[in-house]
Scaffold this motif. Structure first.
Motif, PDB file in Angstrom:
ATOM      1  N   TRP A  73      18.457  19.847 -54.439  1.00  0.00           N
ATOM      2  CA  TRP A  73      19.514  20.792 -54.163  1.00  0.00           C
ATOM      3  C   TRP A  73      20.692  19.913 -53.568  1.00  0.00           C
ATOM      4  CZ3 TRP A  73      20.753  23.167 -49.272  1.00  0.00           C
ATOM      5  CH2 TRP A  73      21.672  24.105 -49.330  1.00  0.00           C
ATOM      6  N   ILE A  74      20.275  18.950 -52.692  1.00  0.00           N
ATOM      7  CA  ILE A  74      21.165  18.111 -51.770  1.00  0.00           C
ATOM      8  C   ILE A  74      21.888  17.335 -52.536  1.00  0.00           C
ATOM      9  CG2 ILE A  74      21.539  16.650 -49.870  1.00  0.00           C
ATOM     10  CD1 ILE A  74      21.244  19.290 -48.919  1.00  0.00           C
ATOM     11  N   ALA A  75      21.102  16.855 -53.738  1.00  0.00           N
ATOM     12  CA  ALA A  75      21.818  15.668 -54.407  1.00  0.00           C
ATOM     13  C   ALA A  75      22.898  16.086 -55.348  1.00  0.00           C
ATOM     14  CB  ALA A  75      20.565  15.143 -55.092  1.00  0.00           C
ATOM     15  N   PRO A  79      20.769   8.380 -64.121  1.00  0.00           N
ATOM     16  CA  PRO A  79      20.289   7.417 -63.011  1.00  0.00           C
ATOM     17  C   PRO A  79      20.553   7.463 -61.815  1.00  0.00           C
ATOM     18  CG  PRO A  79      20.685   6.374 -65.190  1.00  0.00           C
ATOM     19  CD  PRO A  79      21.067   7.863 -65.322  1.00  0.00           C
ATOM     20  N   VAL A  80      21.931   7.873 -61.561  1.00  0.00           N
ATOM     21  CA  VAL A  80      22.483   7.947 -60.218  1.00  0.00           C
ATOM     22  C   VAL A  80      21.944   9.013 -59.423  1.00  0.00           C
ATOM     23  CG1 VAL A  80      24.613   8.340 -58.916  1.00  0.00           C
ATOM     24  CG2 VAL A  80      24.567   6.883 -60.665  1.00  0.00           C
ATOM     25  N   ARG A  81      21.684  10.388 -59.963  1.00  0.00           N
ATOM     26  CA  ARG A  81      21.257  11.713 -59.638  1.00  0.00           C
ATOM     27  C   ARG A  81      19.873  11.242 -59.103  1.00  0.00           C
ATOM     28  NH1 ARG A  81      21.965  17.380 -60.243  1.00  0.00           N
ATOM     29  NH2 ARG A  81      20.583  18.214 -58.826  1.00  0.00           N
ATOM     30  N   ILE A  82      18.976  10.442 -59.981  1.00  0.00           N
ATOM     31  CA  ILE A  82      17.514  10.315 -59.757  1.00  0.00           C
ATOM     32  C   ILE A  82      17.449   9.329 -58.341  1.00  0.00           C
ATOM     33  CG2 ILE A  82      15.490   9.458 -60.418  1.00  0.00           C
ATOM     34  CD1 ILE A  82      16.312  10.598 -63.546  1.00  0.00           C
ATOM     35  N   LEU A  83      18.276   8.360 -58.377  1.00  0.00           N
ATOM     36  CA  LEU A  83      18.220   7.638 -57.189  1.00  0.00           C
ATOM     37  C   LEU A  83      18.629   8.309 -56.076  1.00  0.00           C
ATOM     38  CD1 LEU A  83      19.799   4.148 -58.560  1.00  0.00           C
ATOM     39  CD2 LEU A  83      17.565   4.721 -57.757  1.00  0.00           C
ATOM     40  N   LEU A  84      19.564   9.266 -56.054  1.00  0.00           N
ATOM     41  CA  LEU A  84      20.034   9.778 -55.067  1.00  0.00           C
ATOM     42  C   LEU A  84      18.876  10.899 -54.515  1.00  0.00           C
ATOM     43  CD1 LEU A  84      23.824  10.988 -55.630  1.00  0.00           C
ATOM     44  CD2 LEU A  84      23.081   9.760 -53.580  1.00  0.00           C
ATOM     45  N   ILE A  85      18.296  11.413 -55.566  1.00  0.00           N
ATOM     46  CA  ILE A  85      17.287  12.283 -55.029  1.00  0.00           C
ATOM     47  C   ILE A  85      15.956  11.627 -54.480  1.00  0.00           C
ATOM     48  CG2 ILE A  85      15.397  13.912 -55.830  1.00  0.00           C
ATOM     49  CD1 ILE A  85      17.433  14.855 -57.963  1.00  0.00           C
TER      50      ILE A  85
END
Length: 103
Positions: free
Chosen positions: A32-34, A55-61
């Motif tokens: 949710w925060i990502a 990939p950027v979203r998954i790393l952020l999560i």
């Protein structure tokens, strides 16, 4: 349940249940925060190439999950467990070993 209690050094089934709840709540919270963080760095699902966006979203999560795990654990009264078994180990692997060892 008994294997988890023994492996994690827990004393009650209720504590196992709380820890499993923390894992699930924190995963949802991190995702949710990502979303707004991804948008704030200029990556939008509709306009960004999926090979860059995901990939950027998954790393952020992943990083958000690691940072918020002890906080969510604290809310559920399980801070000590998450600090000792997950966050402390992760920080030591990232090179912060000197903060956790006695000289």
């Amino acid at each position: 349940m008994e294997k988890l209690k023994q492996r994690w050094g827990l004393t009650s089934n209720f504590q196992v249940l709380l820890i499993l709840i923390v894992f699930s709540v924190n995963g949802s919270f991190a995702a949710w925060i990502a979303k707004p963080l991804t948008e704030s760095i200029g990556l939008d699902y509709e306009t960004t190439n999926p090979w860059i966006f995901w990939p950027v979203r998954i790393l952020l999560i992943f990083f958000i999950y690691q940072l918020t795990l002890p906080l969510v654990g604290f809310v559920f009264g399980q801070f000590k467990f998450f600090w000792n078994f997950f966050t402390k180990k992760m920080l030591m692997r990232m090179g912060f070993k000197k903060f956790f060892t006695k000289d």
